[in-house]
Motif scaffolding. Structure first.
Motif, PDB file in Angstrom:
ATOM      1  N   MET A   1       3.025   7.429  -2.512  1.00 39.33           N
ATOM      2  CA  MET A   1       1.815   7.905  -1.855  1.00 39.33           C
ATOM      3  C   MET A   1       0.685   7.952  -2.883  1.00 39.33           C
ATOM      4  SD  MET A   1       2.617   8.654   1.294  1.00 39.33           S
ATOM      5  CE  MET A   1       2.387  10.072   2.287  1.00 39.33           C
ATOM      6  N   GLU A  28      -5.356   7.922   4.018  1.00 37.88           N
ATOM      7  CA  GLU A  28      -4.327   8.252   5.021  1.00 37.88           C
ATOM      8  C   GLU A  28      -3.780   6.984   5.664  1.00 37.88           C
ATOM      9  OE1 GLU A  28      -4.099  10.548   9.278  1.00 37.88           O
ATOM     10  OE2 GLU A  28      -5.349  11.446   7.711  1.00 37.88           O
ATOM     11  N   ASN A  31      -1.573   5.143   3.164  1.00 37.31           N
ATOM     12  CA  ASN A  31      -0.303   5.840   2.975  1.00 37.31           C
ATOM     13  C   ASN A  31       0.617   5.717   4.191  1.00 37.31           C
ATOM     14  OD1 ASN A  31      -0.626   6.687   0.325  1.00 37.31           O
ATOM     15  ND2 ASN A  31      -1.671   8.567   0.924  1.00 37.31           N
ATOM     16  N   GLN A  34       3.781   3.575   3.703  1.00 32.17           N
ATOM     17  CA  GLN A  34       4.628   3.935   2.566  1.00 32.17           C
ATOM     18  C   GLN A  34       6.106   3.623   2.804  1.00 32.17           C
ATOM     19  OE1 GLN A  34       3.141   5.250  -0.360  1.00 32.17           O
ATOM     20  NE2 GLN A  34       5.094   4.589  -1.185  1.00 32.17           N
ATOM     21  N   GLN A  50      -1.242  -0.941  -1.962  1.00 32.19           N
ATOM     22  CA  GLN A  50      -2.084   0.073  -1.329  1.00 32.19           C
ATOM     23  C   GLN A  50      -3.501   0.047  -1.894  1.00 32.19           C
ATOM     24  OE1 GLN A  50       0.793   3.283  -1.964  1.00 32.19           O
ATOM     25  NE2 GLN A  50       0.576   3.759   0.209  1.00 32.19           N
TER      26      GLN A  50
END
Length: 128
Positions: A1, A28, A31, A34, A50
């Protein structure tokens, strides 16, 4: 994260500044993949995927980028407005090259560099 602070640091290094609430929403979203990343990639590769995804989402917010900044006393900034399409394609290539399992594919924004086409069909008819 990833954290908002990590994302902010990376995006600023790319010359992208976003309001905190937008950045938090983008983090957000980044993540949210993930689980897929953890199942398919090392932590370092997942982090890069990411970050590249965040850069794409950040680039999609506009085309004003900081090109230079100066020091404490006479603070000044220069902005760049050119080369958005090249930056977009470069970031997208980095992301797609790294994300072989397509974890981020559903979150990549539509390509804003593609022109939109519209058509109009006009017909006139009558009876004699």
């Amino acid at each position: 994260m990833i954290t908002v602070e990590q994302a902010q640091q990376y995006l600023q290094s790319q010359g992208i500044e976003l309001p905190d609430f937008i950045l938090a929403a983008l983090v957000e979203q980044a993540n949210s993949i993930q689980e897929c990343l953890d199942a398919n990639y090392s932590p370092a590769t997942a982090l890069l995927i990411q970050m590249y995804l965040l850069a794409l989402m950040g680039l999609g917010q506009g085309d004003r980028y900081i090109s230079s900044q100066t020091a404490p006393s006479g603070a000044s900034r220069s902005f760049r407005y050119q080369g958005f399409a090249d930056r977009w394609r470069g970031s997208l290539a980095l992301l797609r090259g790294l994300d072989k399992h397509g974890c981020a594919t559903g979150l990549i924004p539509p390509d804003p560099t593609k022109p939109a086409y519209a058509g109009l069909w006009v017909a006139k008819g009558g009876c004699n």
